[in-house]
Design a protein around this motif. Structure first.
Motif, mmCIF file in Angstrom:
data_model
loop_
_atom_site.group_PDB
_atom_site.id
_atom_site.type_symbol
_atom_site.label_atom_id
_atom_site.label_comp_id
_atom_site.label_asym_id
_atom_site.label_seq_id
_atom_site.Cartn_x
_atom_site.Cartn_y
_atom_site.Cartn_z
ATOM 1 N N LEU A 236 16.386 63.789 82.250
ATOM 2 C CA LEU A 236 17.476 63.177 81.482
ATOM 3 C C LEU A 236 18.819 63.824 81.784
ATOM 4 N N LEU A 311 12.002 59.003 75.724
ATOM 5 C CA LEU A 311 13.282 58.492 76.215
ATOM 6 C C LEU A 311 13.205 58.121 77.691
ATOM 7 N N ALA A 314 11.139 54.942 77.957
ATOM 8 C CA ALA A 314 11.807 53.766 77.407
ATOM 9 C C ALA A 314 12.980 53.302 78.254
ATOM 10 N N SER A 315 13.763 54.242 78.783
ATOM 11 C CA SER A 315 14.990 53.864 79.481
ATOM 12 C C SER A 315 15.223 54.582 80.810
ATOM 13 N N SER A 318 18.419 57.420 82.899
ATOM 14 C CA SER A 318 19.755 57.095 82.378
ATOM 15 C C SER A 318 19.761 56.905 80.868
ATOM 16 N N ALA A 319 18.693 57.301 80.188
ATOM 17 C CA ALA A 319 18.581 57.050 78.749
ATOM 18 C C ALA A 319 19.751 57.613 77.957
ATOM 19 N N THR A 331 24.300 61.829 72.351
ATOM 20 C CA THR A 331 23.069 62.541 72.659
ATOM 21 C C THR A 331 22.521 63.281 71.439
ATOM 22 N N ALA A 354 12.535 51.770 72.529
ATOM 23 C CA ALA A 354 13.434 50.866 73.258
ATOM 24 C C ALA A 354 14.165 49.936 72.291
ATOM 25 N N PHE A 357 16.909 51.789 70.577
ATOM 26 C CA PHE A 357 18.020 51.942 71.504
ATOM 27 C C PHE A 357 18.892 50.696 71.519
#
Length: 394
Positions: A236, A311, A314-315, A318-319, A331, A354, A357
């Motif tokens: 991350l 995280l 889910a993403s 680039s979360a 953050t 997700a 988010f």
């Protein structure tokens, strides 16, 4: 806006911008120096400083690579590696030889009569290397001859060994002032931090987090270091670890605000957040170590690791990023919201993460409080409330 940029530079070269203006930074709960510090000035001759440095009586607690001499001092490693360019090194030596005054150094005295170098690593290392006759470069050790000095002057091209006997004595006997600080009482370390924060200006200065780990060596600092090595966190934030500890600072920021978030979640104002954020984080670091149980340490590490893993799933990497930046306020609230959700529901799914988010991305109030006046109490509490609700499906 608090930003960490640029993801193509790699974590070691990430740039962090403080979101607050000078007007926002109002010191709170700073201990009295008269009650928490004893300090005095000492003049050291250059030859004596170099000799003490060689004998490890003056210890630079570098965090990368770790300095074995720092073990047992009671202080965590905090110093970055040597950063001066050759021009800075040469001109510093030339200044002494020409009789110009040079900045002093800043030391913390240990019970062993050794000293931790808080400010002065660049000067001490330059002097030691000049006496040795070599300095390190990426290509290996090079002869330390003075090349960035007046070309037609008496010192151009000189090494210590090729200086005249008179100039060697001049350098050996030149005096450099040291301010020696001895922390006393329960708030001694906090007072050292406050004092150093005020005098640490100019040159290549230490940042807030580097100063914190210089003063505090408790279990929370050690835990943060371990959390910083988490595989998902490194995905991350980026790899390798940040040279100025900005990745560790984000973890401390998240942990500090999480303590506020727990009563916020329960509509309890027992633990109030007080601006500025930098001072609040430092105070939290001191308080946390006094009440940080092994079970709490284990829980914090597990929640952080699980949250980072979710995280990433889910993403992706680039979360925590927006347009190749990491917004520190965004953050801290995302990590707080997700870890508290995990505490209530350890089986939260990637799909639920997700969805939360997506909800936060369209939340105008959340966005506002992550981009403006981010250390103000209202901004802190509001963005955390929005994140907690999103990740708990409320």
């Amino acid at each position: 806006m608090s930003l960490v940029t640029d993801d193509e530079l790699g974590a070691a070269d990430v740039i962090v911008e403080d979101p607050e203006t000078d007007e926002d930074e109002v010191d709170i709960e700073t201990p009295s120096a008269g009650e928490s510090l004893r300090y005095f000035g000492v003049d050291f001759d250059v030859e004596g400083l170099v000799r003490r440095f060689e004998r490890e009586e003056l210890i630079v607690p570098r965090f990368n690579p770790p300095d074995e001499a720092n073990q047992g001092t009671g202080y965590a490693a905090f110093q970055r590696n040597f950063v001066w360019k050759k021009k800075q090194m040469d001109r510093f030596i030339e200044s002494i030889l020409l009789g110009y005054p040079v900045p002093g150094i800043f030391l913390v005295e240990l019970e062993s009569r050794q000293y931790i170098v808080l400010d002065g690593q660049q000067r001490l290392t330059t002097l030691r290397d000049f006496y040795r006759g070599q300095y390190p470069t990426p290509q290996g050790k090079q002869e330390f001859s003075l090349t960035y000095v007046t070309e037609d002057g008496p010192f151009f091209g000189k090494t210590y060994a090729t200086l005249t006997s008179s100039d060697q004595r001049l350098l050996n006997n030149a005096l450099i002032q040291a301010t020696v600080v001895v922390p006393t009482g329960d708030e001694g370390k906090l007072a050292v931090y406050a004092l150093f924060e005020r005098i640490n200006s100019g040159g290549t200065k230490l940042n807030e987090q580097q100063i914190r780990v210089a003063i505090y060596n408790g279990s929370l600092i050690k835990t943060i270091r371990e959390m910083n090595d988490d595989i998902s966190w490194r995905i991350l934030f980026g790899s390798p670890p940040h040279r100025d500890l900005k990745d560790q600072e984000l973890i401390l920021r998240y942990l500090s605000l999480k303590k506020v978030a727990e009563p916020v979640q329960n509509n309890n104002e027992e633990r109030e957040y007080k601006a500025p954020l930098a001072s609040f984080m430092t105070k939290h670091l001191d308080d946390f170590d006094k009440n940080f149980s092994p079970s709490e340490r284990k829980r914090e590490m597990a929640e952080f690791s699980k949250a980072c893993s979710l995280l990433v799933e889910a993403s992706g990497k680039s979360a925590l990023r927006r347009n190749r930046t990491i917004n520190a306020a965004r953050t801290d609230s995302i990590l707080v919201g997700l870890t508290l959700a995990l505490r209530n529901n350890p089986d939260i799914t990637v799909q639920e993460v997700a969805a939360a988010f997506n909800k936060l991305e369209s939340d105008k109030e959340f966005k506002e409080h992550t981009e403006k006046s981010t250390s103000h109490r209202r901004s802190v509490t509001k963005r955390i409330e929005r994140s907690v609700k999103a990740f708990q499906g409320r």
